[in-house]
Design a protein around this motif. Structure first.
Motif, mmCIF file in Angstrom:
data_model
loop_
_atom_site.group_PDB
_atom_site.id
_atom_site.type_symbol
_atom_site.label_atom_id
_atom_site.label_comp_id
_atom_site.label_asym_id
_atom_site.label_seq_id
_atom_site.Cartn_x
_atom_site.Cartn_y
_atom_site.Cartn_z
ATOM 1 N N GLN A 115 0.829 -1.204 0.000
ATOM 2 C CA GLN A 115 0.000 0.000 0.000
ATOM 3 C C GLN A 115 0.868 1.261 0.000
ATOM 4 O O GLN A 115 0.549 2.246 -0.672
ATOM 5 N N ALA A 116 1.935 1.238 0.776
ATOM 6 C CA ALA A 116 2.811 2.412 0.821
ATOM 7 C C ALA A 116 3.434 2.692 -0.534
ATOM 8 O O ALA A 116 3.543 3.849 -0.956
ATOM 9 N N SER A 117 3.837 1.642 -1.233
ATOM 10 C CA SER A 117 4.420 1.862 -2.554
ATOM 11 C C SER A 117 3.375 2.387 -3.533
ATOM 12 O O SER A 117 3.696 3.206 -4.403
ATOM 13 N N SER A 118 2.122 1.962 -3.371
ATOM 14 C CA SER A 118 1.059 2.497 -4.223
ATOM 15 C C SER A 118 0.829 3.980 -3.963
ATOM 16 O O SER A 118 0.650 4.764 -4.892
ATOM 17 N N VAL A 119 0.848 4.361 -2.682
ATOM 18 C CA VAL A 119 0.658 5.778 -2.331
ATOM 19 C C VAL A 119 1.813 6.612 -2.868
ATOM 20 O O VAL A 119 1.605 7.691 -3.417
ATOM 21 N N VAL A 120 3.017 6.107 -2.732
ATOM 22 C CA VAL A 120 4.188 6.842 -3.240
ATOM 23 C C VAL A 120 4.072 6.999 -4.758
ATOM 24 O O VAL A 120 4.384 8.065 -5.306
ATOM 25 N N GLY A 121 3.607 5.960 -5.421
ATOM 26 C CA GLY A 121 3.431 6.049 -6.871
ATOM 27 C C GLY A 121 2.401 7.091 -7.266
ATOM 28 O O GLY A 121 2.568 7.826 -8.231
ATOM 29 N N MET A 122 1.313 7.180 -6.479
ATOM 30 C CA MET A 122 0.280 8.179 -6.777
ATOM 31 C C MET A 122 0.770 9.589 -6.485
ATOM 32 O O MET A 122 0.429 10.531 -7.196
#
Length: 69
Positions: A59-66
Protein backbone atom coordinates in the motif's frame (compact mmCIF):
# COMPACT_ATOMS: atom_id res chain seq x y z
CA UNK A 1 -18.14 47.76 28.13
CA UNK A 2 -14.94 45.93 29.07
CA UNK A 3 -16.58 42.54 28.50
CA UNK A 4 -17.52 43.40 24.92
CA UNK A 5 -14.07 44.61 24.00
CA UNK A 6 -12.50 41.58 25.70
CA UNK A 7 -14.59 39.19 23.63
CA UNK A 8 -13.73 41.07 20.45
CA UNK A 9 -10.04 40.81 21.33
CA UNK A 10 -10.39 37.06 21.90
CA UNK A 11 -12.13 36.63 18.55
CA UNK A 12 -9.37 38.57 16.83
CA UNK A 13 -6.73 36.48 18.58
CA UNK A 14 -8.54 33.29 17.57
CA UNK A 15 -8.66 34.39 13.94
CA UNK A 16 -4.94 35.15 13.99
CA UNK A 17 -4.18 31.73 15.47
CA UNK A 18 -6.35 30.02 12.85
CA UNK A 19 -4.62 31.96 10.07
CA UNK A 20 -1.20 31.02 11.47
CA UNK A 21 -2.07 27.33 11.32
CA UNK A 22 -3.54 27.48 7.84
CA UNK A 23 -7.13 28.02 8.89
CA UNK A 24 -9.89 26.15 7.15
CA UNK A 25 -9.39 25.34 3.51
CA UNK A 26 -12.29 26.36 1.32
CA UNK A 27 -11.93 23.43 -1.10
CA UNK A 28 -12.16 20.82 1.66
CA UNK A 29 -9.11 18.88 0.45
CA UNK A 30 -5.97 18.01 2.33
CA UNK A 31 -2.43 17.99 1.10
CA UNK A 32 -1.44 14.39 0.31
CA UNK A 33 1.45 14.44 2.77
CA UNK A 34 -0.90 15.51 5.56
CA UNK A 35 -3.17 12.59 4.71
CA UNK A 36 -0.20 10.20 4.78
CA UNK A 37 0.92 11.58 8.15
CA UNK A 38 -2.58 11.04 9.54
CA UNK A 39 -2.92 7.46 8.29
CA UNK A 40 0.62 6.20 8.88
CA UNK A 41 0.38 5.60 12.67
CA UNK A 42 -2.81 3.57 12.24
CA UNK A 43 -1.27 1.57 9.40
CA UNK A 44 1.76 0.73 11.53
CA UNK A 45 -0.44 -0.27 14.47
CA UNK A 46 -2.56 -2.56 12.29
CA UNK A 47 0.54 -4.08 10.72
CA UNK A 48 1.97 -4.86 14.15
CA UNK A 49 -1.30 -6.28 15.48
CA UNK A 50 -2.14 -8.40 12.45
CA UNK A 51 1.36 -9.07 11.11
CA UNK A 52 0.64 -7.66 7.66
CA UNK A 53 3.94 -5.98 6.81
CA UNK A 54 3.77 -7.09 3.19
CA UNK A 55 0.36 -5.47 2.74
CA UNK A 56 1.59 -2.24 4.35
CA UNK A 57 4.62 -2.15 2.07
CA UNK A 58 2.42 -2.76 -0.98
CA UNK A 59 0.00 0.00 0.00
CA UNK A 60 2.81 2.41 0.82
CA UNK A 61 4.42 1.86 -2.55
CA UNK A 62 1.06 2.50 -4.22
CA UNK A 63 0.66 5.78 -2.33
CA UNK A 64 4.19 6.84 -3.24
CA UNK A 65 3.43 6.05 -6.87
CA UNK A 66 0.28 8.18 -6.78
CA UNK A 67 2.11 11.08 -5.10
CA UNK A 68 4.75 10.93 -7.83
CA UNK A 69 2.24 11.65 -10.59
Amino acid sequence: MADGSGRAALRTQGRRAAAAFGGRQSSGTRHPLVAVAMVLPLAVLLAVVFGGWEAVITQASSVVGMLGR
